[in-house]
Design an enzyme around this catalytic site. Structure first.
Site, PDB file in Angstrom:
ATOM      1  N   TYR A   1       0.825  -1.213   0.000  1.00 27.77           N
ATOM      2  CA  TYR A   1       0.000   0.000   0.000  1.00 27.77           C
ATOM      3  C   TYR A   1       0.859   1.264   0.000  1.00 27.77           C
ATOM      4  O   TYR A   1       0.758   2.101   0.886  1.00 27.77           O
ATOM      5  CB  TYR A   1      -0.940  -0.002   1.212  1.00 27.77           C
ATOM      6  CG  TYR A   1      -2.083  -0.999   1.083  1.00 27.77           C
ATOM      7  CD1 TYR A   1      -2.132  -1.905   0.033  1.00 27.77           C
ATOM      8  CD2 TYR A   1      -3.112  -1.011   1.998  1.00 27.77           C
ATOM      9  CE1 TYR A   1      -3.173  -2.815  -0.085  1.00 27.77           C
ATOM     10  CE2 TYR A   1      -4.165  -1.923   1.885  1.00 27.77           C
ATOM     11  CZ  TYR A   1      -4.182  -2.822   0.841  1.00 27.77           C
ATOM     12  OH  TYR A   1      -5.224  -3.713   0.733  1.00 27.77           O
TER      13      TYR A   1
ATOM     14  N   LYS B   1       3.609 -15.116   2.012  1.00 25.52           N
ATOM     15  CA  LYS B   1       3.610 -15.811   0.712  1.00 25.52           C
ATOM     16  C   LYS B   1       5.069 -15.907   0.263  1.00 25.52           C
ATOM     17  O   LYS B   1       5.416 -15.610  -0.894  1.00 25.52           O
ATOM     18  CB  LYS B   1       2.752 -15.010  -0.287  1.00 25.52           C
ATOM     19  CG  LYS B   1       2.495 -15.703  -1.597  1.00 25.52           C
ATOM     20  CD  LYS B   1       1.485 -16.820  -1.510  1.00 25.52           C
ATOM     21  CE  LYS B   1       1.425 -17.596  -2.796  1.00 25.52           C
ATOM     22  NZ  LYS B   1       0.482 -18.726  -2.774  1.00 25.52           N
TER      23      LYS B   1
ATOM     24  N   ASP C   1      -2.739 -18.330   1.331  1.00 19.67           N
ATOM     25  CA  ASP C   1      -3.894 -19.021   0.737  1.00 19.67           C
ATOM     26  C   ASP C   1      -4.392 -20.134   1.664  1.00 19.67           C
ATOM     27  O   ASP C   1      -5.596 -20.279   1.892  1.00 19.67           O
ATOM     28  CB  ASP C   1      -3.584 -19.549  -0.680  1.00 19.67           C
ATOM     29  CG  ASP C   1      -2.143 -19.961  -0.879  1.00 19.67           C
ATOM     30  OD1 ASP C   1      -1.331 -19.771   0.050  1.00 19.67           O
ATOM     31  OD2 ASP C   1      -1.811 -20.498  -1.952  1.00 19.67           O
TER      32      ASP C   1
ATOM     33  N   ASP D   1      -5.249  -6.646   5.545  1.00 19.74           N
ATOM     34  CA  ASP D   1      -6.473  -5.942   5.193  1.00 19.74           C
ATOM     35  C   ASP D   1      -7.556  -6.962   4.839  1.00 19.74           C
ATOM     36  O   ASP D   1      -8.698  -6.905   5.327  1.00 19.74           O
ATOM     37  CB  ASP D   1      -6.173  -5.032   3.987  1.00 19.74           C
ATOM     38  CG  ASP D   1      -7.259  -4.009   3.745  1.00 19.74           C
ATOM     39  OD1 ASP D   1      -8.210  -3.957   4.545  1.00 19.74           O
ATOM     40  OD2 ASP D   1      -7.162  -3.264   2.754  1.00 19.74           O
TER      41      ASP D   1
END
Ligand code: NAD
Length: 334
Positions: free
Chosen positions: A124, A173, A206, A230
């Site tokens: 972000y 990740k 995931d 988020d």
């Protein structure tokens, strides 16, 4: 010395849920003093500025603010007020508890977890967003720093320590995004090694999402980077019955701002229909933060007891009560 907090009543349903929340806090006899400060549309009309300097000064002075939702006008080049507050005070930790409450529309019965989201870096970034001249390719960067990762993971472990929680799960990740998510995970491992009494778990994002919707009770504290945090914190709000019961804190070294996760709900503003619980739960987080954990617990228990009794619940919870009536029902159980 009495502690003062900055109170931002906000826009839409903001003033109604803040009146209800302060009513309950007064019954708790917290001894907190309130300093009103304007932000949002009210401030734009009064001061010509969505976030006037006097409001920032008030938060800087008191170090703690309780804030209702604010409207950022669409168009006109306004930056989101919440994003500017986060940047101004370097509020690096977004802390969002998700807890199952009785008589709410939720699919699970035993969720009790906290998401700790890094709030200042990751995907972000304001700078570096590009779209090619032909509109065919877009690019945005992600920045992860050792300092940013260290302080958020440490915050999660300290939170576990101070609240007696047993496990911290770092969500990442790093198997694919080896640079940025890899650095976050490497730092998380280093920090975790300094807290041998708290279980540390690593989980790829995931898989974490699947696990959350299948067996949410296995999570205690989740710590993760900005974008994943988020998404996951909203997912967790959904696990426990949605926005009306979702509080959040934005915490930095020099200031902390406590708020409901939901927005200004313009569709029901001014009608006494708003559920004050999310802001009340944010106020409970604030009481923990200012060293009043007993009052925080009394407040949470009174909310649970009121939901259990289905006393004066607002429409979103299936009741026919109004905002202040609900607050009074909670106050009567403190
Ligand atoms: P919203 O959360 O305001 O409303 C979504 C839906 O949930 C609406 O149907 C609303 O009536 C309902 N709802 C929300 N809070 C409720 C409550 N306490 N009790 C009962 N029902 C409730 O989201 P939105 O419509 O996307 O946004 C409206 C405005 O809020 C926008 O201007 C947006 O910028 C602003 N906003 C502010 C914040 C903030 O200041 N933290 C956060 C999100 C949105």
């Amino acid at each position: 010395m009495t502690q003062k907090i900055t109170v931002i009543r906000g826009d839409g349903i903001g003033p109604e849920i803040m009146d209800a929340t302060l009513f309950v806090l007064d019954q708790l006899k917290t001894g907190l003093e309130y300093e009103d400060a304007d932000a949002g549309l009210v401030a734009l009309e009064k001061h010509g500025d969505l976030m006037p300097a006097v409001t920032l000064e008030s938060i800087a002075r008191n170090k703690v603010a309780l804030k209702s939702p604010l409207t950022t006008p669409v168009g006109g080049g306004f930056t989101s007020i919440n994003v500017s507050l986060r940047r101004h005070f370097d509020l690096y930790a977004n802390v969002r508890p998700a807890h199952t409450f009785p008589n709410t529309k939720s699919r699970f019965e035993n969720v009790d977890l906290i998401t700790v989201r890094e709030n200042t870096e990751g995907a972000y970034l304001a700078e570096g967003q590009e779209v090619s001249a032909d509109g065919e390719t877009a690019f945005s960067g992600t920045r992860i720093t050792r300092k940013g990762s260290e302080r958020i993971v440490r915050y999660a472990f300290e939170l576990a320590k101070s609240t007696g929680r047993k496990k911290v799960t770092a969500v990442h990740k790093a198997n694919i995004i080896k640079s940025t998510s890899g650095l976050f995970l490497a730092v998380a491992r280093e920090v975790a090694a300094q807290y041998p009494d708290i279980e540390f778990q690593e989980m790829i994002v995931d898989n974490a999402c699947m696990q959350l919707v299948m067996r949410p009770e296995q999570f205690d504290i989740i710590v993760t980077t900005n974008l994943f945090g988020d998404i996951i914190s909203d997912l967790c709000a959904g696990l426990v019955g949605g926005l009306g019961l979702a509080p959040g804190a934005n915490i930095g070294k020099d200031a902390a701002i406590f708020e409901a996760v939901h927005g200004t709900a313009p569709d029901i503003a001014g009608q006494g229909k708003a559920n004050p619980c999310a802001l009340l739960l944010a106020a409970a987080q604030m009481l923990d933060h200012v060293g009043q954990p007993e009052n925080a617990e009394r407040l949470r228990k009174a909310i649970v007891a009121t939901l259990e009794a289905k006393d004066s619940l607002t429409g979103d919870l299936g009741g026919t009560g109004n905002t202040m009536g609900f607050a009074k029902a909670i106050a009567s159980r403190l």
